[in-house]
Design a protein around this motif. Structure first.
Motif, mmCIF file in Angstrom:
data_model
loop_
_atom_site.group_PDB
_atom_site.id
_atom_site.type_symbol
_atom_site.label_atom_id
_atom_site.label_comp_id
_atom_site.label_asym_id
_atom_site.label_seq_id
_atom_site.Cartn_x
_atom_site.Cartn_y
_atom_site.Cartn_z
ATOM 1 N N SER A 1 -15.320 -14.168 -16.348
ATOM 2 C CA SER A 1 -15.226 -14.489 -14.933
ATOM 3 C C SER A 1 -15.782 -15.883 -14.717
ATOM 4 O O SER A 1 -16.800 -16.244 -15.315
ATOM 5 C CB SER A 1 -16.024 -13.491 -14.094
ATOM 6 N N ALA B 1 -16.676 -18.836 -11.628
ATOM 7 C CA ALA B 1 -16.854 -19.100 -10.204
ATOM 8 C C ALA B 1 -15.875 -20.182 -9.782
ATOM 9 O O ALA B 1 -15.695 -21.179 -10.484
ATOM 10 C CB ALA B 1 -18.280 -19.545 -9.929
ATOM 11 N N THR C 1 -19.959 -21.165 -4.307
ATOM 12 C CA THR C 1 -18.937 -20.306 -4.905
ATOM 13 C C THR C 1 -18.052 -19.743 -3.803
ATOM 14 O O THR C 1 -18.528 -19.022 -2.926
ATOM 15 C CB THR C 1 -19.582 -19.161 -5.705
ATOM 16 N N CYS D 1 -15.135 -17.898 -4.503
ATOM 17 C CA CYS D 1 -14.697 -16.591 -4.977
ATOM 18 C C CYS D 1 -14.884 -16.549 -6.490
ATOM 19 O O CYS D 1 -15.279 -17.543 -7.099
ATOM 20 C CB CYS D 1 -13.244 -16.304 -4.588
ATOM 21 N N THR D 2 -14.595 -15.414 -7.078
ATOM 22 C CA THR D 2 -14.714 -15.255 -8.527
ATOM 23 C C THR D 2 -13.326 -14.977 -9.097
ATOM 24 O O THR D 2 -12.575 -14.164 -8.552
ATOM 25 C CB THR D 2 -15.671 -14.106 -8.882
ATOM 26 N N VAL E 1 -8.309 -12.709 -8.654
ATOM 27 C CA VAL E 1 -9.498 -12.959 -7.833
ATOM 28 C C VAL E 1 -10.178 -11.606 -7.665
ATOM 29 O O VAL E 1 -9.587 -10.658 -7.148
ATOM 30 C CB VAL E 1 -9.148 -13.583 -6.471
ATOM 31 N N THR E 2 -11.414 -11.500 -8.163
ATOM 32 C CA THR E 2 -12.108 -10.212 -8.169
ATOM 33 C C THR E 2 -13.189 -10.113 -7.111
ATOM 34 O O THR E 2 -13.656 -9.017 -6.823
ATOM 35 C CB THR E 2 -12.756 -9.957 -9.547
ATOM 36 N N ASP E 3 -13.599 -11.224 -6.556
ATOM 37 C CA ASP E 3 -14.672 -11.212 -5.571
ATOM 38 C C ASP E 3 -14.442 -12.373 -4.617
ATOM 39 O O ASP E 3 -14.180 -13.485 -5.053
ATOM 40 C CB ASP E 3 -16.028 -11.354 -6.267
ATOM 41 N N GLY E 4 -14.524 -12.101 -3.350
ATOM 42 C CA GLY E 4 -14.287 -13.148 -2.358
ATOM 43 C C GLY E 4 -12.883 -13.052 -1.795
ATOM 44 O O GLY E 4 -12.064 -12.252 -2.238
ATOM 45 N N ASP F 1 -11.977 -11.753 0.888
ATOM 46 C CA ASP F 1 -11.722 -10.462 1.524
ATOM 47 C C ASP F 1 -11.329 -10.593 2.989
ATOM 48 O O ASP F 1 -10.531 -9.818 3.492
ATOM 49 C CB ASP F 1 -12.962 -9.563 1.423
ATOM 50 N N PRO G 1 -4.245 -8.531 -2.759
ATOM 51 C CA PRO G 1 -5.036 -8.993 -3.909
ATOM 52 C C PRO G 1 -4.252 -10.014 -4.738
ATOM 53 O O PRO G 1 -3.044 -9.881 -4.925
ATOM 54 C CB PRO G 1 -5.284 -7.720 -4.708
#
Length: 133
Positions: free
Chosen positions: A20, A22, A30, A32-33, A60-63, A65, A92
């Motif tokens: 992952s 950043a 950051t 997103c991830t 994209v796994t985080d951010g 949203d 997603p």
């Protein structure tokens, strides 16, 4: 949104690139991830004079949203001398592709010394419509 760099040196040595990263925004924070997986086939086949397939997977796994309605998530990257790849998603953001390449000295140098830059963007529906025709 921002840009992430994925080091490719492990591919040149015959290893997978997984992890992952950043995605840095303009202020250095950051945004997103991005989960990234790159694999060269055949295993250990990144040798000058051979043909290799590079499998690319990103998500994209985080951010991202709370994206405003009317905006789409997108990512853009260019692997070596290939045309830029643009992926746009309503939900997603995931992408998978396979690139067939002849291993030349230039490609081997790219894998050994460069980073794959991936830009994550938010684009409006009008831009998506214009780009897709």
């Amino acid at each position: 949104i921002g840009v992430a760099g994925v080091h490719l040196e492990a591919l040149a040595k015959g290893f997978d690139v997984r992890g992952s990263v950043a995605v840095a925004d303009r202020s250095g924070g950051t945004a997103c991830t991005l989960a990234v997986a790159l694999r060269a086939r055949p295993r250990g086949g990144v040798k000058v004079g051979h043909r290799v397939s590079i499998d690319v997977a990103m998500a994209v796994t985080d951010g991202l949203d709370d994206v405003d309605s009317g905006l789409r998530r997108s990512l853009v990257y260019q692997f070596f001398d290939r045309p830029p790849t643009v992926v746009v998603a309503e939900g997603p953001l995931r992408h998978a592709a396979s690139l067939e390449l002849d291993v030349t000295p230039a490609l081997f140098s790219y894998l050994s010394a460069e980073a794959l830059l991936v830009e994550v963007r938010l684009v409006d529906e009008a831009s998506v419509a214009a780009a897709t025709g």
